[in-house]
Design an enzyme around this catalytic site. Structure first.
Site, PDB file in Angstrom:
ATOM      1  N   GLY A   1      31.207  -0.389 -22.705  1.00  0.00           N
ATOM      2  CA  GLY A   1      31.202   0.713 -22.921  1.00  0.00           C
ATOM      3  C   GLY A   1      30.249   1.993 -23.007  1.00  0.00           C
ATOM      4  N   GLY A   2      30.669   2.268 -23.788  1.00  0.00           N
ATOM      5  CA  GLY A   2      29.162   3.035 -24.127  1.00  0.00           C
ATOM      6  C   GLY A   2      28.064   2.271 -24.947  1.00  0.00           C
TER       7      GLY A   2
ATOM      8  N   ARG B   1      35.023  -6.683 -30.485  1.00  0.00           N
ATOM      9  CA  ARG B   1      35.146  -5.642 -30.044  1.00  0.00           C
ATOM     10  C   ARG B   1      36.278  -5.294 -29.516  1.00  0.00           C
ATOM     11  NH1 ARG B   1      33.520  -0.215 -31.060  1.00  0.00           N
ATOM     12  NH2 ARG B   1      34.349   0.997 -29.759  1.00  0.00           N
TER      13      ARG B   1
ATOM     14  N   GLU C   1       7.937 -16.305  -3.659  1.00  0.00           N
ATOM     15  CA  GLU C   1       8.556 -15.832  -4.588  1.00  0.00           C
ATOM     16  C   GLU C   1       9.848 -15.091  -4.746  1.00  0.00           C
ATOM     17  OE1 GLU C   1       6.900 -11.562  -3.661  1.00  0.00           O
ATOM     18  OE2 GLU C   1       7.621 -10.694  -5.602  1.00  0.00           O
TER      19      GLU C   1
ATOM     20  N   ALA D   1       2.473   1.340   2.874  1.00  0.00           N
ATOM     21  CA  ALA D   1       3.402  -0.103   3.946  1.00  0.00           C
ATOM     22  C   ALA D   1       3.582  -1.285   2.975  1.00  0.00           C
ATOM     23  CB  ALA D   1       2.116  -0.646   4.432  1.00  0.00           C
ATOM     24  N   GLY D   2       4.984  -1.162   2.940  1.00  0.00           N
ATOM     25  CA  GLY D   2       4.878  -2.486   2.398  1.00  0.00           C
ATOM     26  C   GLY D   2       5.860  -2.886   2.618  1.00  0.00           C
ATOM     27  N   SER D   3       6.964  -3.191   3.270  1.00  0.00           N
ATOM     28  CA  SER D   3       8.039  -3.708   4.232  1.00  0.00           C
ATOM     29  C   SER D   3       7.702  -4.458   5.397  1.00  0.00           C
ATOM     30  CB  SER D   3       9.169  -3.052   4.275  1.00  0.00           C
ATOM     31  OG  SER D   3      10.281  -2.982   3.574  1.00  0.00           O
TER      32      SER D   3
ATOM     33  N   GLU E   1       0.969  -1.140   0.189  1.00  0.00           N
ATOM     34  CA  GLU E   1       0.009   0.247  -0.134  1.00  0.00           C
ATOM     35  C   GLU E   1       1.035   1.182  -0.087  1.00  0.00           C
ATOM     36  OE1 GLU E   1      -2.784  -0.052   3.245  1.00  0.00           O
ATOM     37  OE2 GLU E   1      -3.837  -1.575   2.774  1.00  0.00           O
TER      38      GLU E   1
HETATM   39  C1  LIG Z   1       8.182  -3.203 -10.348  1.00  0.00           C
HETATM   40  C2  LIG Z   1       7.530  -3.990  -8.906  1.00  0.00           C
HETATM   41  C3  LIG Z   1       6.470  -3.918  -8.654  1.00  0.00           C
HETATM   42  C4  LIG Z   1       6.116  -4.563  -7.391  1.00  0.00           C
HETATM   43  N1  LIG Z   1       4.934  -5.966  -7.302  1.00  0.00           N
HETATM   44  C5  LIG Z   1       4.363  -5.799  -6.514  1.00  0.00           C
HETATM   45  C6  LIG Z   1       3.326  -6.773  -6.031  1.00  0.00           C
HETATM   46  O1  LIG Z   1       2.945  -7.624  -6.897  1.00  0.00           O
HETATM   47  N2  LIG Z   1       2.586  -7.202  -5.072  1.00  0.00           N
HETATM   48  C7  LIG Z   1       2.525  -6.410  -4.059  1.00  0.00           C
HETATM   49  O2  LIG Z   1       2.204  -6.393  -3.004  1.00  0.00           O
HETATM   50  N3  LIG Z   1       3.920  -5.626  -4.372  1.00  0.00           N
HETATM   51  C8  LIG Z   1       4.535  -4.885  -4.894  1.00  0.00           C
HETATM   52  N4  LIG Z   1       5.482  -4.667  -5.360  1.00  0.00           N
HETATM   53  C9  LIG Z   1       5.751  -3.876  -4.283  1.00  0.00           C
HETATM   54  C10 LIG Z   1       7.253  -4.003  -3.095  1.00  0.00           C
HETATM   55  O3  LIG Z   1       7.087  -5.748  -2.358  1.00  0.00           O
HETATM   56  C11 LIG Z   1       7.347  -3.216  -2.185  1.00  0.00           C
HETATM   57  O4  LIG Z   1       8.117  -2.136  -3.254  1.00  0.00           O
HETATM   58  C12 LIG Z   1       9.272  -3.731  -1.745  1.00  0.00           C
HETATM   59  O5  LIG Z   1       8.125  -4.443  -0.222  1.00  0.00           O
HETATM   60  C13 LIG Z   1       9.325  -2.373  -0.597  1.00  0.00           C
HETATM   61  O6  LIG Z   1       8.098  -2.134   0.135  1.00  0.00           O
HETATM   62  P1  LIG Z   1       8.231  -0.204  -0.473  1.00  0.00           P
HETATM   63  O7  LIG Z   1       7.987  -0.340  -1.239  1.00  0.00           O
HETATM   64  O8  LIG Z   1       6.741  -0.276   0.974  1.00  0.00           O
HETATM   65  O9  LIG Z   1       9.558   0.061   0.543  1.00  0.00           O
HETATM   66  P2  LIG Z   1       9.480   0.718   2.445  1.00  0.00           P
HETATM   67  O10 LIG Z   1       8.576  -0.711   3.195  1.00  0.00           O
HETATM   68  O11 LIG Z   1       8.741   1.493   2.473  1.00  0.00           O
HETATM   69  O12 LIG Z   1      11.370   0.799   2.665  1.00  0.00           O
HETATM   70  C14 LIG Z   1      12.049   1.780   2.221  1.00  0.00           C
HETATM   71  C15 LIG Z   1      12.781   1.142   2.813  1.00  0.00           C
HETATM   72  O13 LIG Z   1      13.087   1.283   3.810  1.00  0.00           O
HETATM   73  C16 LIG Z   1      13.804   0.090   4.327  1.00  0.00           C
HETATM   74  N5  LIG Z   1      13.234  -0.329   5.381  1.00  0.00           N
HETATM   75  C17 LIG Z   1      11.848  -0.574   5.519  1.00  0.00           C
HETATM   76  N6  LIG Z   1      11.589  -1.682   7.125  1.00  0.00           N
HETATM   77  C18 LIG Z   1      13.065  -1.721   7.277  1.00  0.00           C
HETATM   78  C19 LIG Z   1      13.681  -2.246   8.716  1.00  0.00           C
HETATM   79  N7  LIG Z   1      12.491  -3.334   9.450  1.00  0.00           N
HETATM   80  N8  LIG Z   1      15.360  -2.692   9.092  1.00  0.00           N
HETATM   81  C20 LIG Z   1      15.849  -2.186   7.708  1.00  0.00           C
HETATM   82  N9  LIG Z   1      15.618  -1.802   6.197  1.00  0.00           N
HETATM   83  C21 LIG Z   1      13.960  -0.998   6.481  1.00  0.00           C
HETATM   84  C22 LIG Z   1      13.699  -1.005   2.804  1.00  0.00           C
HETATM   85  O14 LIG Z   1      14.760  -1.836   2.987  1.00  0.00           O
HETATM   86  C23 LIG Z   1      13.752   0.386   2.240  1.00  0.00           C
HETATM   87  O15 LIG Z   1      14.886   0.516   1.200  1.00  0.00           O
HETATM   88  C24 LIG Z   1       6.616  -4.047  -6.650  1.00  0.00           C
HETATM   89  C25 LIG Z   1       7.347  -3.583  -6.459  1.00  0.00           C
HETATM   90  C26 LIG Z   1       7.526  -2.677  -7.497  1.00  0.00           C
HETATM   91  C27 LIG Z   1       8.418  -2.215  -7.550  1.00  0.00           C
END
Ligand SMILES: Cc1cc2nc3c(=O)[nH]c(=O)nc-3n(C[C@H](O)[C@H](O)[C@H](O)COP(=O)(O)OP(=O)(O)OC[C@H]3O[C@@H](n4cnc5c(N)ncnc54)[C@H](O)[C@@H]3O)c2cc1C
Length: 397
Positions: A355-356, A269, A243, A130-132, A127
């Site tokens: 290279g380039g 090359r 995954e 929230a990702g990680s 979302e």
């Molecule tokens: C092209 C693409 C395809 C994707 N496809 C899907 C999909 O099909 N389904 C889906 O649900 N998601 C999908 N994602 C999302 C992806 O799983 C998330 O982007 C990823 O999990 C990271 O979450 P975030 O982007 O919210 O980063 P954040 O969680 O905000 O992290 C930002 C930074 O903080 C660091 N960080 C966060 N928490 C901690 C911690 N506790 N300790 C240390 N470092 C931390 C992270 O490592 C990162 O460097 C996709 C993303 C991309 C770019």
């Protein structure tokens, strides 16, 4: 120990490689430009059995096991990363959890059209906020008068702009307003209240569409729950674990491609009157690429073999392997972390050798370099993989 491929493995790999060379490699650039993988490729891969590599035969899959699936994913990734991701989100992130946790009715409804490549699926967890931190999602499923009302937003979802079906993770809220954990819902994307965003513009993997899912008072009922109410977090972690192994295979496929393209370029090359491959600095770059690739190959294949070998012998994710207790979740995190880190380094070397020319879209290494970055982010970032590994170790201190 035996690291030899069986005759069956060799035959399987050769025929799949032939298919990818003939059907995927020639259209990889077109896929990137079109921003999506053609429906015929989903169907052709499905016909070959790629959609059901890990799906039980009773639901139309081949159930070949993780090692064979890994070999196939590696080969596909060598030819087109976008195809690997887009079909992987449908056949893997969507169909596998349905096959594993779905009811019979859900499997009958969703698996045949997705495994035949006619319909496309996706998994919506991430979302804007929230990702990680999967536990921190805010999309809700409120229980009101015998139904669930889903509201929220998902983002960065592979296939979202083209998906027919989706699994979405929501916080479940009881009629009394009490939080009751997270639940995965299995829905059609044309259900009232669901809207899909446009494909997002991105750095790489441009042929694999990525986008948002908006949920505005979407009605769902008990039959739309995947697995059990309150089990969504565990289902999601299971999907991410698979995954991560697949991202190891993707990374390895890209490394193979980088070595192939770099040897080809360095062998034609010339600079300072001789082939650049004869300059020691360039030859050593290729040596570095090879050792990193072979290290990943060993860890990845052994882990995939362990997933097959100990499939029914895991106790809370732990297995006894050569008298050592191995936490399979942490082992898969090690694969993902090492493979994605080395693959990014190998892509960098491949561009450097060119290279380039390596900076030009005309050369494939330029695409590999842009594409590979996702391996360090998707399915849990490298930092999160390190957390998983260190937590597992600290539990055993
Ligand atoms: C092209 C693409 C395809 C994707 N496809 C899907 C999909 O099909 N389904 C889906 O649900 N998601 C999908 N994602 C999302 C992806 O799983 C998330 O982007 C990823 O999990 C990271 O979450 P975030 O982007 O919210 O980063 P954040 O969680 O905000 O992290 C930002 C930074 O903080 C660091 N960080 C966060 N928490 C901690 C911690 N506790 N300790 C240390 N470092 C931390 C992270 O490592 C990162 O460097 C996709 C993303 C991309 C770019």
């Amino acid at each position: 120990m035996n690291f030899e491929y069986t005759d069956e493995d060799k035959e399987f790999m050769q025929s799949f490689r032939n298919f990818c060379k003939k059907e995927i490699e020639p259209v990889a650039d077109e896929i990137e430009e079109a921003g999506r993988v053609p429906a015929e490729i989903f169907k052709k891969l499905a016909d070959l059995g790629y959609s059901g590599l890990l799906i039980p035969a009773e639901y139309g899959g081949l159930d070949l096991g993780y090692l064979r699936a890994t070999l196939a994913q590696e080969i596909l990734s060598e030819f087109c990363g976008s195809t690997f991701f887009s079909v992987g989100a449908s056949f893997g992130l969507f169909a596998l959890p349905v096959a594993e946790f779905g009811t019979e009715a859900q499997k009958r409804k969703y698996l045949p059209p997705v495994l035949s490549g006619e319909k496309v699926g996706c998994l919506g967890v991430t979302e804007p906020g929230a990702g990680s931190d999967v536990a921190g999602i805010t999309s809700t499923a409120r229980f009101v008068e015998g139904k669930y009302i889903l509201s929220g937003q998902k983002t960065y979802i592979t296939n979202a702009p083209i998906a027919d079906f989706m699994i979405v993770l929501c916080k479940t809220i009881s009629e009394e307003g009490k939080a009751t954990g997270q639940t995965s819902f299995l829905l059609e994307t044309d259900r009232k209240g669901v809207s899909l965003g446009k494909p997002m513009k991105k750095m790489g993997l441009r042929g694999s569409p990525t986008g948002e899912i908006f949920l505005e008072n979407v009605e769902a009922n008990e039959e739309d729950i995947l697995g059990r109410k309150g089990r969504g977090f565990l289902i999601t972690m299971e999907a991410f674990n698979r995954e991560r192994l697949a991202l190891g295979a993707y990374s390895l496929g890209v490394m193979n491609a980088c070595i192939r393209e770099s040897k080809k370029f360095a062998g034609t090359r010339k600079a300072f009157g001789k082939l650049i491959s004869k300059h020691q600095a360039v030859a050593h770059m290729i040596s570095d690429m090879i050792i990193k690739t072979e290290a990943v190959r060993l860890l990845l294949y052994e882990t995939a073999w362990m997933m097959d070998h100990y499939k029914d012998k895991q106790k809370k994710g732990m297995v006894l392997h050569n008298d050592l207790e191995v936490d399979m979740g942490a082992r898969v995190a090690e694969v993902k972390l090492m493979a994605s880190t080395y693959a990014r380094e190998v892509c960098n070397l491949a561009v450097q050798i060119h290279g380039g020319a390596g900076y030009m879209d005309e050369y494939k290494v330029s695409r590999y370099y842009r594409d590979i970055k996702l391996a360090e982010i998707g399915g849990g970032t490298s930092e999160i993989q390190k957390q998983i590994i260190s937590h597992s170790e600290s539990r055993r201190l």
